[in-house]
Design a protein around this motif. Structure first.
Motif, PDB file in Angstrom:
ATOM      1  N   ILE A 134      -5.853   7.050 -12.144  1.00 15.22           N
ATOM      2  CA  ILE A 134      -7.200   7.611 -12.282  1.00 15.22           C
ATOM      3  C   ILE A 134      -7.297   8.277 -13.646  1.00 15.22           C
ATOM      4  CG2 ILE A 134      -8.793   9.371 -11.421  1.00 15.22           C
ATOM      5  CD1 ILE A 134      -7.814   8.741  -8.611  1.00 15.22           C
ATOM      6  N   ASP A 135      -8.305   7.888 -14.400  1.00 15.10           N
ATOM      7  CA  ASP A 135      -8.478   8.362 -15.766  1.00 15.10           C
ATOM      8  C   ASP A 135      -8.741   9.871 -15.801  1.00 15.10           C
ATOM      9  OD1 ASP A 135     -10.255   8.800 -18.354  1.00 15.10           O
ATOM     10  OD2 ASP A 135      -9.187   6.896 -18.625  1.00 15.10           O
ATOM     11  N   THR A 136      -8.155  10.554 -16.795  1.00  9.71           N
ATOM     12  CA  THR A 136      -8.308  12.008 -16.922  1.00  9.71           C
ATOM     13  C   THR A 136      -9.771  12.417 -17.055  1.00  9.71           C
ATOM     14  OG1 THR A 136      -6.164  12.099 -18.030  1.00  9.71           O
ATOM     15  CG2 THR A 136      -7.574  14.037 -18.226  1.00  9.71           C
ATOM     16  N   SER A 137     -10.558  11.628 -17.784  1.00 10.49           N
ATOM     17  CA  SER A 137     -11.977  11.953 -17.974  1.00 10.49           C
ATOM     18  C   SER A 137     -12.738  11.894 -16.651  1.00 10.49           C
ATOM     19  CB  SER A 137     -12.618  10.993 -18.978  1.00 10.49           C
ATOM     20  OG  SER A 137     -12.613   9.657 -18.488  1.00 10.49           O
ATOM     21  N   VAL A 138     -12.301  11.009 -15.761  1.00  9.47           N
ATOM     22  CA  VAL A 138     -12.932  10.888 -14.441  1.00  9.47           C
ATOM     23  C   VAL A 138     -12.607  12.118 -13.598  1.00  9.47           C
ATOM     24  CG1 VAL A 138     -13.044   9.521 -12.325  1.00  9.47           C
ATOM     25  CG2 VAL A 138     -12.882   8.371 -14.534  1.00  9.47           C
ATOM     26  N   VAL A 139     -11.385  12.593 -13.692  1.00 10.87           N
ATOM     27  CA  VAL A 139     -10.981  13.799 -12.964  1.00 10.87           C
ATOM     28  C   VAL A 139     -11.810  14.996 -13.411  1.00 10.87           C
ATOM     29  CG1 VAL A 139      -9.088  15.400 -12.487  1.00 10.87           C
ATOM     30  CG2 VAL A 139      -8.630  12.939 -12.634  1.00 10.87           C
ATOM     31  N   GLU A 140     -11.977  15.154 -14.712  1.00 12.72           N
ATOM     32  CA  GLU A 140     -12.747  16.280 -15.252  1.00 12.72           C
ATOM     33  C   GLU A 140     -14.213  16.195 -14.827  1.00 12.72           C
ATOM     34  OE1 GLU A 140     -11.490  18.973 -16.735  1.00 12.72           O
ATOM     35  OE2 GLU A 140      -9.585  18.000 -16.215  1.00 12.72           O
ATOM     36  N   LEU A 141     -14.769  14.994 -14.867  1.00 17.83           N
ATOM     37  CA  LEU A 141     -16.167  14.819 -14.447  1.00 17.83           C
ATOM     38  C   LEU A 141     -16.320  15.142 -12.961  1.00 17.83           C
ATOM     39  CD1 LEU A 141     -19.083  13.923 -14.981  1.00 17.83           C
ATOM     40  CD2 LEU A 141     -18.351  11.551 -14.543  1.00 17.83           C
ATOM     41  N   ILE A 145     -12.009  -0.079  -5.602  1.00 19.79           N
ATOM     42  CA  ILE A 145     -12.072   0.445  -4.228  1.00 19.79           C
ATOM     43  C   ILE A 145     -10.919  -0.123  -3.411  1.00 19.79           C
ATOM     44  CG2 ILE A 145     -13.391   0.382  -2.072  1.00 19.79           C
ATOM     45  CD1 ILE A 145     -14.588   2.354  -4.006  1.00 19.79           C
ATOM     46  N   GLN A 146     -10.663  -1.420  -3.567  1.00 14.97           N
ATOM     47  CA  GLN A 146      -9.562  -2.050  -2.832  1.00 14.97           C
ATOM     48  C   GLN A 146      -8.216  -1.434  -3.229  1.00 14.97           C
ATOM     49  OE1 GLN A 146     -10.104  -4.721  -0.564  1.00 14.97           O
ATOM     50  NE2 GLN A 146      -7.980  -4.500   0.058  1.00 14.97           N
ATOM     51  N   ALA A 147      -8.057  -1.176  -4.512  1.00 15.70           N
ATOM     52  CA  ALA A 147      -6.786  -0.646  -5.009  1.00 15.70           C
ATOM     53  C   ALA A 147      -6.510   0.767  -4.503  1.00 15.70           C
ATOM     54  CB  ALA A 147      -6.775  -0.672  -6.533  1.00 15.70           C
ATOM     55  N   ALA A 148      -7.564   1.484  -4.096  1.00 18.82           N
ATOM     56  CA  ALA A 148      -7.389   2.845  -3.570  1.00 18.82           C
ATOM     57  C   ALA A 148      -7.378   2.877  -2.044  1.00 18.82           C
ATOM     58  CB  ALA A 148      -8.508   3.748  -4.091  1.00 18.82           C
ATOM     59  N   SER A 149      -7.367   1.701  -1.418  1.00 18.73           N
ATOM     60  CA  SER A 149      -7.398   1.618   0.039  1.00 18.73           C
ATOM     61  C   SER A 149      -6.018   1.855   0.633  1.00 18.73           C
ATOM     62  CB  SER A 149      -7.918   0.245   0.470  1.00 18.73           C
ATOM     63  OG  SER A 149      -9.239   0.035   0.022  1.00 18.73           O
ATOM     64  N   PRO A 150      -5.954   2.310   1.886  1.00 21.79           N
ATOM     65  CA  PRO A 150      -4.652   2.527   2.528  1.00 21.79           C
ATOM     66  C   PRO A 150      -3.973   1.224   2.950  1.00 21.79           C
ATOM     67  CG  PRO A 150      -6.405   3.006   4.076  1.00 21.79           C
ATOM     68  CD  PRO A 150      -7.071   2.732   2.766  1.00 21.79           C
ATOM     69  N   GLY A 177     -12.372   9.212   0.415  1.00 22.75           N
ATOM     70  CA  GLY A 177     -13.525   8.573  -0.212  1.00 22.75           C
ATOM     71  C   GLY A 177     -13.651   8.934  -1.680  1.00 22.75           C
ATOM     72  N   LYS A 178     -13.470  10.200  -1.974  1.00 24.50           N
ATOM     73  CA  LYS A 178     -13.536  10.691  -3.359  1.00 24.50           C
ATOM     74  C   LYS A 178     -12.496   9.995  -4.237  1.00 24.50           C
ATOM     75  CE  LYS A 178     -12.385  14.901  -5.934  1.00 24.50           C
ATOM     76  NZ  LYS A 178     -11.966  16.317  -5.791  1.00 24.50           N
ATOM     77  N   LEU A 179     -11.275   9.881  -3.737  1.00 25.26           N
ATOM     78  CA  LEU A 179     -10.219   9.209  -4.503  1.00 25.26           C
ATOM     79  C   LEU A 179     -10.568   7.744  -4.745  1.00 25.26           C
ATOM     80  CD1 LEU A 179      -7.047  10.722  -2.781  1.00 25.26           C
ATOM     81  CD2 LEU A 179      -7.796  11.128  -5.146  1.00 25.26           C
ATOM     82  N   GLY A 180     -11.157   7.100  -3.750  1.00 26.91           N
ATOM     83  CA  GLY A 180     -11.554   5.702  -3.905  1.00 26.91           C
ATOM     84  C   GLY A 180     -12.600   5.524  -4.988  1.00 26.91           C
ATOM     85  N   VAL A 181     -13.587   6.402  -5.003  1.00 28.68           N
ATOM     86  CA  VAL A 181     -14.642   6.332  -6.018  1.00 28.68           C
ATOM     87  C   VAL A 181     -14.062   6.578  -7.411  1.00 28.68           C
ATOM     88  CG1 VAL A 181     -16.748   7.460  -6.856  1.00 28.68           C
ATOM     89  CG2 VAL A 181     -16.475   6.971  -4.410  1.00 28.68           C
TER      90      VAL A 181
END
Length: 416
Positions: free
Chosen positions: A7-14, A340-345, A402-406
């Motif tokens: 997950i990109d750092t800029s996405v985390v900050e946003l 989304i698939q890559a963040a799925s369980p 859900g948040k992690l997936g987005v």
């Protein structure tokens, strides 16, 4: 750990800034969740749910008190006379099909007042030719388009005064369209108009994706019958399959006899050990729907901040758990779904690609790394490969997942 998920750092900050803006909106979602939780709990108490209701039946399913009590609970929650809640329904589309064939006879007219229904009903109705369609049995089909995302009241009134319409179908969720989903207030207003002009017309609601999003269901504002899937909202991510139909006793009898056998109807149909899952799923549903809504709201504001067009916007009143992201670019649509698939369980290592799916007229990409195949109350994202290349995202068993997936899906686009 976020690095492991790429997950990109800029996405985390946003995401931190976005969540600060969503505190009050999330609070309103929690209020609806609490209301619907009370509704479910009161119904469980009223019908004295106990371990005996978890028992299974096989074969014909005679005397399945768990199954029968579940149907009383559903009728209670939807404020209807009766319900049919069965694992023999393979999907929401199947339940809609059974209901339409139960209610309509040769030379009857089916009228959709929300434009063309969801793609999987094209061959059911006969919009796409099929020898097993309603059209092949002599059922007439008409549709009236929405105007500015609302019902065309003038055309509906004019059509109802011309000749009798047996069934009016209202699809609340947007399906694979660009329109808005329909809030309960709009549904109530149009039902009132229909019943004033043609009280004998059956108003049927496709309620998929909409249950427990608000405090009121369509059958509480005049709908005669409503249909939904149990691998969506009311299954709570626990029901392994099935669907429900709720409505008047007379109409539910027709639907039951179309699903099973005339003369036997609701009396047969084994639960096959599903009763506990259905009850536990319903018990969890208010909370899971709230998590799905928060996930959608979070995604809406995140993507809007990044310059994408979204519908609905984060602060709009919602009718369902579906979030549209309009990419206007097939590659971005595909990359988002793959994220989304890559963040799925489940099946996180799979890379979804567009393909020719049964029941769809365009190639469709579907990301759904779910515990239940095809479940869309678990975080999933799909869309037809056609302009304007919209991702239809829904679900999220918990807001955190859900948040992690987005965040992963957005990072997938950025990294591209």
């Amino acid at each position: 750990m976020l690095d492991e998920l790429k997950i990109d750092t800029s996405v985390v900050e946003l995401s931190k800034k976005v969540e600060e803006r969503l505190v009050d909106i999330f609070k309103a979602v929690d209020e609806v969740c609490e209301f619907n939780s009370l509704k479910v709990l009161n119904s469980f108490h009223k019908h004295q749910i106990s371990e005996v209701h978890f028992n299974m039946t096989t074969g014909y399913g005679y005397g399945d008190i768990g199954r029968d009590t579940i149907e009383k609970v559903y009728a209670d929650i939807f404020k209807t006379e009766d319900s049919l809640v069965r694992g023999q329904f393979i999907s929401g589309s199947h339940a809609l099909t059974v209901t339409l064939f139960a209610l309509l006879r040769p030379n009857d007219t089916l009228l959709s007042i929300t434009g063309k229904p969801y793609d999987t009903l094209d061959e059911v109705i006969g919009i796409v030719p099929n020898d097993s369609s309603l059209k092949s049995f002599g059922v007439n089909y008409e549709q009236i388009e929405l105007v500015n995302d609302d019902f065309d009241y003038e055309k509906i009134e004019k059509r109802l005064k011309e000749s009798f319409v047996k069934v009016i179908e209202i699809q609340r969720s947007k399906g694979y369209s660009t329109r808005k989903s329909l809030v309960i207030e709009a549904v109530e207003k149009v039902i009132k108009l229909i019943k004033e002009i043609s009280p004998e017309t059956i108003v049927m609601i496709d309620n998929c994706y909409c249950e427990f999003v608000d405090k009121t269901e369509p059958t509480e504002v005049g709908a005669d019958i409503a249909v939904g899937s149990l691998i969506k909202n009311l299954g709570g991510g626990i029901a392994p399959n099935g669907a429900y139909v709720v409505g008047s006793e007379k109409l539910i009898k027709l639907v039951a006899e179309r699903l099973t056998v005339p003369g036997e109807g609701k009396e047969v149909g084994p639960s096959m050990g599903m009763n506990k899952s259905l009850l536990q799923g319903l018990f969890m549903a208010p909370s899971v729907v709230a998590s799905s809504l928060k996930t959608a709201i979070f995604a809406s504001l995140m993507l809007e901040e990044l310059g994408f067009k979204v519908e609905p916007k984060y602060n709009e009143k919602r009718a369902d758990i579906v979030q549209n992201i309009i990419f206007n670019n097939p590659e971005k649509l595909i990359k988002y779904c793959q994220g989304i698939q890559a963040a799925s369980p489940v099946d996180s290592n799979a890379i979804p690609e567009p393909w020719e799916m049964p029941g769809y007229t365009d190639k469709v990409i579907m990301a759904a790394g779910a515990f239940t195949q095809g479940s869309s109350i678990e975080l999933s994202c799909d869309g037809p490969i056609r302009p304007p290349y919209i991702a239809y995202m829904q679900g999220g068993l918990t807001y955190q997942y859900g948040k992690l997936g987005v965040m992963k899906a957005i990072s997938n686009i950025i990294n591209q």
